[in-house]
Scaffold this motif. Structure first.
Motif: not given
Length: 110
Positions: A30, A33-34, A36-38, A40-41, A45, A62
């Motif tokens: 979890d 995944s968080r 990766d999402e964060l 990308a914001q 990046y 990255s």
């Protein structure tokens, strides 16, 4: 990730995170995944590629527009908590490498 990151024309920056996992998940999936999402914001990046073998060895690469973007991501509050949990729960070892991509050669069958 299912394909190579679409990066801009060099130069750009790279962080290579090589790690070996501990046994069990302990919330790792979890959190990963968080992150990766964060990531990308985050400003600067450019993309990410990641793989993990059955033996627990993983490599996450990255790509970033600048060292300042990397530093900002490293200092992000949620990322700092995840890094702390990595040391206490999720990894038996890791190494982080930073660099600059000077050249890139890309092939893509169409």
């Amino acid at each position: 990730m299912s394909e190579p990151a679409k990066t801009p024309k060099p130069p750009y920056h790279v962080v290579i995170f090589t790690s070996r996992r501990t046994e069990g998940d302990h919330g790792y999936g979890d959190t990963a995944s968080r992150m990766d999402e964060l990531a990308a914001q985050q400003p600067g990046y450019l993309g990410m590629e990641t793989a993990r073998g059955a033996d627990g060895l993983g490599i996450t690469i990255s790509y970033w527009a600048s060292e300042a973007a990397i530093a900002a991501w490293s200092a992000h509050a949620e990322h700092r908590v995840a890094k702390s949990n990595g040391v206490t729960q999720w990894y038996t070892e890791y190494v982080i490498r930073h660099g600059v991509i000077a050249r890139e050669k890309r092939f893509e069958r169409t």
